[in-house]
Scaffold this motif. Structure first.
Motif, short mmCIF file in Angstrom:
data_model
loop_
_atom_site.label_atom_id
_atom_site.label_comp_id
_atom_site.label_asym_id
_atom_site.label_seq_id
_atom_site.Cartn_x
_atom_site.Cartn_y
_atom_site.Cartn_z
N ASP A 76 31.41 43.45 49.81
CA ASP A 76 32.57 43.09 48.99
C ASP A 76 32.71 44.03 47.82
OD1 ASP A 76 33.24 40.92 50.56
OD2 ASP A 76 31.97 39.53 49.44
N ILE A 77 31.58 44.34 47.19
CA ILE A 77 31.59 45.23 46.03
C ILE A 77 32.12 46.60 46.43
CG2 ILE A 77 30.14 46.41 44.35
CD1 ILE A 77 28.30 43.94 44.46
N LYS A 78 31.66 47.09 47.56
CA LYS A 78 32.09 48.41 48.02
C LYS A 78 33.57 48.42 48.36
CE LYS A 78 31.01 51.98 51.45
NZ LYS A 78 30.16 52.35 52.58
N GLN A 79 34.03 47.35 49.04
CA GLN A 79 35.43 47.29 49.44
C GLN A 79 36.37 47.23 48.24
OE1 GLN A 79 35.64 43.93 52.05
NE2 GLN A 79 34.95 45.07 53.84
N LYS A 80 35.97 46.53 47.20
CA LYS A 80 36.82 46.38 46.03
C LYS A 80 36.63 47.50 45.02
CE LYS A 80 37.24 41.35 46.27
NZ LYS A 80 38.70 41.34 46.41
N ASN A 81 35.75 48.47 45.35
CA ASN A 81 35.52 49.61 44.48
C ASN A 81 35.11 49.17 43.07
OD1 ASN A 81 35.37 52.33 43.87
ND2 ASN A 81 37.49 52.43 43.16
N PHE A 82 34.20 48.19 43.01
CA PHE A 82 33.75 47.67 41.73
C PHE A 82 32.86 48.66 41.01
CE2 PHE A 82 33.91 42.96 43.17
CZ PHE A 82 35.28 42.98 43.01
N ASP A 83 33.03 48.74 39.71
CA ASP A 83 32.13 49.48 38.85
C ASP A 83 31.17 48.47 38.25
OD1 ASP A 83 30.80 50.78 36.86
OD2 ASP A 83 32.57 51.74 36.00
N ILE A 84 29.96 48.41 38.78
CA ILE A 84 29.03 47.35 38.41
C ILE A 84 28.72 47.35 36.93
CG2 ILE A 84 26.65 46.58 38.67
CD1 ILE A 84 28.45 45.75 40.92
N LYS A 85 28.57 48.50 36.31
CA LYS A 85 28.14 48.55 34.92
C LYS A 85 29.20 48.02 33.96
CE LYS A 85 24.85 52.35 35.38
NZ LYS A 85 24.47 53.70 34.92
N ASN A 86 30.49 48.19 34.32
CA ASN A 86 31.53 47.85 33.37
C ASN A 86 32.49 46.76 33.85
OD1 ASN A 86 30.82 49.90 31.42
ND2 ASN A 86 31.60 51.38 32.89
N LEU A 87 32.28 46.25 35.05
CA LEU A 87 33.28 45.37 35.64
C LEU A 87 33.50 44.10 34.85
CD1 LEU A 87 35.24 44.71 37.81
CD2 LEU A 87 33.39 43.75 39.15
N GLU A 88 32.43 43.49 34.36
CA GLU A 88 32.62 42.21 33.70
C GLU A 88 33.42 42.34 32.41
OE1 GLU A 88 29.48 43.64 34.12
OE2 GLU A 88 28.07 42.65 32.76
N TYR A 89 33.67 43.56 31.97
CA TYR A 89 34.44 43.76 30.75
C TYR A 89 35.85 44.28 31.02
CZ TYR A 89 29.78 43.03 29.28
OH TYR A 89 28.53 42.47 29.15
N SER A 90 36.22 44.32 32.30
CA SER A 90 37.60 44.67 32.61
C SER A 90 38.46 43.43 32.42
CB SER A 90 37.73 45.16 34.05
OG SER A 90 39.08 45.26 34.40
N ARG A 91 39.60 43.60 31.74
CA ARG A 91 40.44 42.44 31.46
C ARG A 91 41.58 42.27 32.45
NH1 ARG A 91 40.05 45.89 26.52
NH2 ARG A 91 42.25 45.47 26.13
N ILE A 92 41.81 43.23 33.33
CA ILE A 92 42.99 43.14 34.19
C ILE A 92 42.72 43.35 35.67
CG2 ILE A 92 44.61 43.79 32.37
CD1 ILE A 92 44.56 46.63 33.43
N LYS A 93 41.46 43.67 36.05
CA LYS A 93 41.20 43.94 37.46
C LYS A 93 41.45 42.74 38.36
CE LYS A 93 38.09 47.90 37.52
NZ LYS A 93 36.93 48.50 38.18
N PHE A 94 41.41 41.55 37.78
CA PHE A 94 41.62 40.33 38.57
C PHE A 94 43.08 40.12 38.92
CE2 PHE A 94 42.38 39.20 34.23
CZ PHE A 94 43.40 38.27 34.28
N ILE A 95 43.99 40.84 38.27
CA ILE A 95 45.43 40.62 38.49
C ILE A 95 45.89 41.44 39.68
CG2 ILE A 95 47.72 40.59 37.46
CD1 ILE A 95 46.46 40.56 34.72
N ASP A 96 45.75 40.86 40.87
CA ASP A 96 46.27 41.53 42.07
C ASP A 96 47.57 40.84 42.50
OD1 ASP A 96 45.51 39.13 43.27
OD2 ASP A 96 43.71 39.97 44.20
N GLU A 97 48.12 41.26 43.64
CA GLU A 97 49.40 40.72 44.08
C GLU A 97 49.35 39.22 44.31
OE1 GLU A 97 51.63 43.03 47.11
OE2 GLU A 97 49.98 44.47 46.93
N ILE A 98 48.25 38.75 44.93
CA ILE A 98 48.16 37.33 45.26
C ILE A 98 48.09 36.49 43.99
CG2 ILE A 98 46.70 35.57 46.33
CD1 ILE A 98 45.90 37.64 48.42
N VAL A 99 47.21 36.88 43.07
CA VAL A 99 47.05 36.12 41.82
C VAL A 99 48.35 36.10 41.03
CG1 VAL A 99 45.94 36.16 39.56
CG2 VAL A 99 44.56 36.40 41.63
N LEU A 100 48.99 37.25 40.88
CA LEU A 100 50.20 37.31 40.06
C LEU A 100 51.35 36.56 40.70
CD1 LEU A 100 51.22 38.43 37.41
CD2 LEU A 100 51.90 40.53 38.59
#
Length: 387
Positions: free
Chosen positions: A332-356
């Motif tokens: 899942d991490i690889k597919q979503k291209n997550f940056d493990i070190k900084n991901l929990e501090y991203s404020r907008i990565k969760f806003i995808d088409e489905i969520v919005l």
């Protein structure tokens, strides 16, 4: 499935099982802006000039965009706080009692002596569905950065601003940015710290150019219909295809257009849309825009918290080589291209088409139901009905 004539919702339709208001609370949403006293008169039709007419209903209520947004958030089950200047005049007890009634934290609101409370006199016309607002402000001071610095930002996951008092608002936004930067490198999953997402409502046409210059600092922008029309836009599609397309906007943009529904663009540029859900009869359009904004904030904040908690679990699992038991797998991490070190501090990565898309659809439904009801007090029952 059949439609409920009271709410306009299809029976037994569920938005998202994980979004029940009975679930554990999440970090607070802070709404920064204005509070005022609304005196609302409901008439069969708008009165002619120099005439006398009986109203069919009259009420006093707490108003102001940020204040109204908090009311709706609280009714939806979201912990929230209002930051606004309160006048210490004869209306202050009414305001404080009403905030307490709706479980809205106002503990950091500065109390201003010697200046009266802003007052809006509103005429609602049942014949046309319009609301006419006459606003009076005795120069109650605006919030300052000093007021904002009294807050413990660790309590909030989201800060929503009315687009007003721009110089001070920009200082507040920079203060949040500094806080978010201080979280970098903190990976302890036991800590409840969370990066703050910043949203702003662009409504006041008089400050349009300066408000548009804020786009590069904002994660989620709400464009009001009146603001857009003042900019020369004729419909919401023109707004979504124009504003922020010059790379000034780093986040999402949302535009509601009354009976035409709403449209939004994700940070990645995908466009989603929702139709309106008009009530059987228009009763009270006052605060419909604030209701829409609050419902979007509610859904996006819940999505963000859920997303970040999963990411923290993934970080913990990755650090301890326990990805086989993680909520998010390595794949899942690889597919979503997550940056493990900084991901929990991203404020907008969760806003995808489905969520919005789900967020604006829910908001259109709740705003439509609000227009068909008196005030806001029905919204918690309506929200529970559609879950």
């Amino acid at each position: 499935m059949t439609s409920n004539p009271e709410t306009g919702f299809r029976e037994n339709e569920v938005i998202d099982d994980d979004f029940s208001p009975t679930k554990s609370d999440v970090s607070k949403i802070l709404c920064v802006g204005r509070i005022c006293l609304d005196i609302v008169q409901m008439c069969e039709q708008f009165p002619a000039e120099d005439s006398t007419q009986r109203s069919i209903d009259c009420r006093w209520q707490r108003g102001g965009n940020a204040s109204n947004t908090c009311t709706v958030l609280s009714l939806l089950g979201q912990s929230c706080e209002l930051l606004a200047c309160l006048s210490a005049d004869e209306h202050v007890n009414f305001m404080q009692d009403d905030l307490y009634k709706y479980k809205i934290d106002y503990s950091h609101c500065p109390i201003i002596k010697g200046i009266g409370c802003p007052i809006s006199t509103i005429i609602l016309s049942l014949n046309t569905g319009t609301r006419t607002i006459i606003y009076h402000n005795q120069n109650l001071p605006e919030l300052t950065i000093k007021n904002f610095e009294q807050l413990n930002l660790a309590e909030y996951s989201w800060v929503h601003f009315e687009g007003r008092n721009i110089d001070e608002m920009l200082l507040m936004i920079k203060h949040i940015e500094n806080y978010n930067k201080s979280l970098n490198g903190t990976h302890d999953c036991s800590k409840k710290c969370m990066p703050i997402t910043i949203s702003v409502e662009l409504e006041n046409p008089r400050s349009s150019l300066r408000l548009l210059n804020l786009l590069s600092y904002i994660d989620v922008v709400f464009i009001a219909k009146d603001f857009a029309k003042n900019q020369g836009f004729n419909n919401m599609k023109e707004v979504i295809h124009t504003i922020g397309q010059d790379a000034k906007l780093r986040g999402a943009i949302i535009c509601a257009w009354a009976e035409e529904g709403a449209i939004a663009r994700t940070p990645c540029g995908a466009i989603v849309q929702s139709s309106a859900f008009p009530p059987h009869k228009v009763i009270d359009t006052l605060g419909a825009g604030d209701t829409f904004n609050a419902a979007v904030l509610y859904y996006l904040n819940k999505s963000k918290v859920k997303f970040i908690y999963k990411c923290k679990e993934a970080v913990y699992a990755n650090d301890n080589k326990l990805c086989d038991d993680s909520t998010i797998s390595k794949q899942d991490i690889k597919q979503k291209n997550f940056d493990i070190k900084n991901l929990e501090y991203s404020r907008i990565k969760f806003i995808d088409e489905i969520v919005l898309q789900r967020a604006i659809k829910l908001a259109c439904r709740i705003a439509g139901a609000k227009v068909g009801s008196r005030g806001y007090d029905c919204l918690d029952k309506i929200f529970n009905h559609i879950l």
